[in-house]
Design an enzyme around this catalytic site. Structure first.
Site, PDB file in Angstrom:
ATOM      1  N   ALA A   1       0.771  -1.335  -0.132  1.00 41.17           N
ATOM      2  CA  ALA A   1       0.032   0.163  -0.030  1.00 41.17           C
ATOM      3  C   ALA A   1       1.083   1.182   0.064  1.00 41.17           C
ATOM      4  CB  ALA A   1      -0.867  -0.053   1.329  1.00 41.17           C
TER       5      ALA A   1
ATOM      6  N   ALA B   1     -16.727   0.058  15.972  1.00 38.19           N
ATOM      7  CA  ALA B   1     -18.245   0.087  16.546  1.00 38.19           C
ATOM      8  C   ALA B   1     -18.527  -1.317  16.707  1.00 38.19           C
ATOM      9  CB  ALA B   1     -18.935   0.923  15.653  1.00 38.19           C
TER      10      ALA B   1
ATOM     11  N   LYS C   1     -23.390  -7.289   0.481  1.00 37.03           N
ATOM     12  CA  LYS C   1     -24.035  -7.627  -0.796  1.00 37.03           C
ATOM     13  C   LYS C   1     -25.543  -7.029  -0.910  1.00 37.03           C
ATOM     14  CE  LYS C   1     -24.119 -11.502   1.775  1.00 37.03           C
ATOM     15  NZ  LYS C   1     -23.244 -12.198   2.551  1.00 37.03           N
TER      16      LYS C   1
ATOM     17  N   VAL D   1     -19.084 -10.044  -2.905  1.00 35.09           N
ATOM     18  CA  VAL D   1     -19.496 -11.250  -3.729  1.00 35.09           C
ATOM     19  C   VAL D   1     -18.233 -12.235  -3.715  1.00 35.09           C
ATOM     20  CG1 VAL D   1     -19.835 -11.888  -6.058  1.00 35.09           C
ATOM     21  CG2 VAL D   1     -20.488  -9.688  -5.499  1.00 35.09           C
TER      22      VAL D   1
ATOM     23  N   GLY E   1     -17.142 -13.900  -1.205  1.00 34.69           N
ATOM     24  CA  GLY E   1     -15.948 -14.093  -0.043  1.00 34.69           C
ATOM     25  C   GLY E   1     -14.701 -13.579  -0.688  1.00 34.69           C
TER      26      GLY E   1
ATOM     27  N   LYS F   1     -25.810 -11.102  -4.938  1.00 32.26           N
ATOM     28  CA  LYS F   1     -24.655 -11.239  -5.490  1.00 32.26           C
ATOM     29  C   LYS F   1     -24.576 -11.042  -7.082  1.00 32.26           C
ATOM     30  CE  LYS F   1     -22.883 -13.920  -1.611  1.00 32.26           C
ATOM     31  NZ  LYS F   1     -22.813 -15.266  -0.952  1.00 32.26           N
TER      32      LYS F   1
END
Ligand code: HSE
Length: 436
Positions: free
Chosen positions: A33, A43, A105, A132, A134, A205
């Protein structure tokens, strides 16, 4: 470069998996990255509850909106599920100029058009690879890897619960109820499994896949959806005898008059790779004009497999944060102003082949009567199997495979068959997909 601050909404299976993967692979992820990705806040419903994952250094609260409003958070990762609180929090985050990563999804299939419009206006990204199949990077593959192609059709096994149940029925001969109980005991099916077994999850999906494949708006309401409750063990056995498996398939296909969008059980020939996708695994076969068929296979659910997609999205977002919003990969693969208003075909207008099972009287002329109805309807019979050789007054089971026909022709033929004195009880009809 300064770390990117992430706010996690939800610390369930996928949330904990995401924390674990981010921690374990922190070094690799940073090298990819170019910056550290740091989970700063999360949360959860009950912040005082003890968790299986390491939440050290994370500010735990119970309000998704607080995270969506927190000026220190750069990216909100939504893993709550459902389409109410999640929708409010995602829209708020977008309004506040935050990028979003979601595994939801239902949220994308039902509200994606509005969410992406807002995101486009605010110049932020909403990434949804984990929504979609996993851990399978199918969104990226279709949206970016196949960008040079005209996609003709795709067919997927994209609900692991259905696939587990149908595979268990196929392997052991057990009926649907027993296979569902088995799936629940193993933790594959939810205590309330309706979304999965009634095909809704697969339809969500499929809505997303079809949109990025064809450049059409998300249209969940137009998907024809059927689940697997009606699949009998005997149909799975007959299908097997005829060289097929029964799978829950999600299909999107360009037809001459529009797009077919459907999720339902279907016979798939054993020679097709999709028929060998067993248990909870997912696979999507995509047919595109330049590359031909490509197949994407892997884990469609689970903490770390889904986290794999969430973290990949995080890396993508972090890399693109500084790019000009107009030059990013469009949310739905095609530029927002270039989505096509292609019609979605009603189910009566789709074309497919069929498996049929019926009980018929065992007397001369009955098969001829049945065959005449199909002949008059322009439907060609491929295979015919008669089970049982009862006395003249007993009925037999007839199983047929037909060639492709329009669904409304099949509806009309089945109505005529049902009206025959010689045919008794329900006529079972399962679509059969040649995937050619
Ligand atoms: N409930 C889904 C399935 C997994 O059974 O495949 C998450 O999308």
């Amino acid at each position: 470069m300064k770390a990117v601050n992430v706010g996690l909404l939800g610390l369930g299976t996928v949330g904990s998996g995401t924390l674990d993967v981010l921690r374990r692979n922190a070094c690799e992820i940073r090298r990819r990255a170019g910056r550290e990705i740091r989970v700063a806040a999360a949360a959860v419903r009950d912040p005082s509850r003890k968790r299986g994952c390491d939440t050290g250094g994370i500010a735990l609260g119970d309000s998704p909106l607080d995270i969506a409003n927190d000026p220190n958070i750069d990216i909100v990762v939504e893993l709550i599920g459902g389409d109410e609180i999640a929708r409010e929090a995602v829209l708020r985050a977008v309004d506040n100029g935050k990028h979003v990563v979601t595994a939801n999804k239902a949220l994308i299939a039902l509200h994606g058009n509005a969410i992406f419009e807002n995101a486009q206006r605010r110049g932020v990204m909403v990434a949804f690879e984990a929504a979609v199949a996993g851990g399978i990077p199918v969104i990226k593959s279709v949206r970016e890897g196949l960008a040079g192609n005209r996609i003709e059709w795709l067919a997927g096994i994209i609900n692991g619960t259905c696939n587990y149940i149908l595979s268990a029925m196929d392997e052991s001969g057990m009926d649907f109820d027993a296979a569902l109980r088995d799936a629940q005991q193993l933790g594959y099916a939810e205590a309330q499994p309706e979304f999965d077994i009634d095909g809704i999850d697969a339809a969500h999906k499929l809505t997303i896949l079809a949109s990025i494949a064809f450049g059409i708006p998300l249209q969940f309401a137009r998907v024809h959806v059927e689940g697997i409750r009606g699949i009998a063990a005997e149909d799975i056995a007959y299908a097997r005898e005829l060289g097929h498996r029964i799978k829950h398939l999600a299909l999107a296909r360009r037809a001459p008059d529009g797009i077919e969008l459907r999720a339902h059980p279907a016979l798939v020939a054993e020679r097709q790779l999709l028929s060998g996708v067993g248990g909870v695994m997912n696979a999507i076969l995509v047919h595109a004009d330049a590359v031909g068929p490509t197949l994407y296979y892997g884990a469609g659910a689970g903490g770390e497999p889904t986290a794999s997609a969430v973290v990949a999205d995080l890396v993508d977002v972090v890399r693109a944060i500084t790019t000009d919003p107009q030059n990013r990969v469009p949310h739905l693969a095609f530029q927002p102003g270039s989505l096509a208003a292609l019609p979605i075909l009603p189910i009566g207008e789709i074309e497919t082949a069929y498996y049929l099972r019926m009980r018929a009287a065992n007397r001369p002329g009955v098969l001829a009567e049945i065959a005449r109805i199909f002949g008059d309807s322009g439907i060609s019979i491929d295979t015919l199997l008669q089970k049982g050789r009862g006395r003249a007054d007993e009925s037999v089971t007839i199983i047929m495979l037909t060639q492709r026909t329009r669904e409304r022709s099949m509806d009309a033929a089945l109505a005529k068959l049902a009206a025959l004195d010689s045919v008794a009880g329900e006529i079972v009809r399962i679509r059969m997909e040649k995937l050619a």
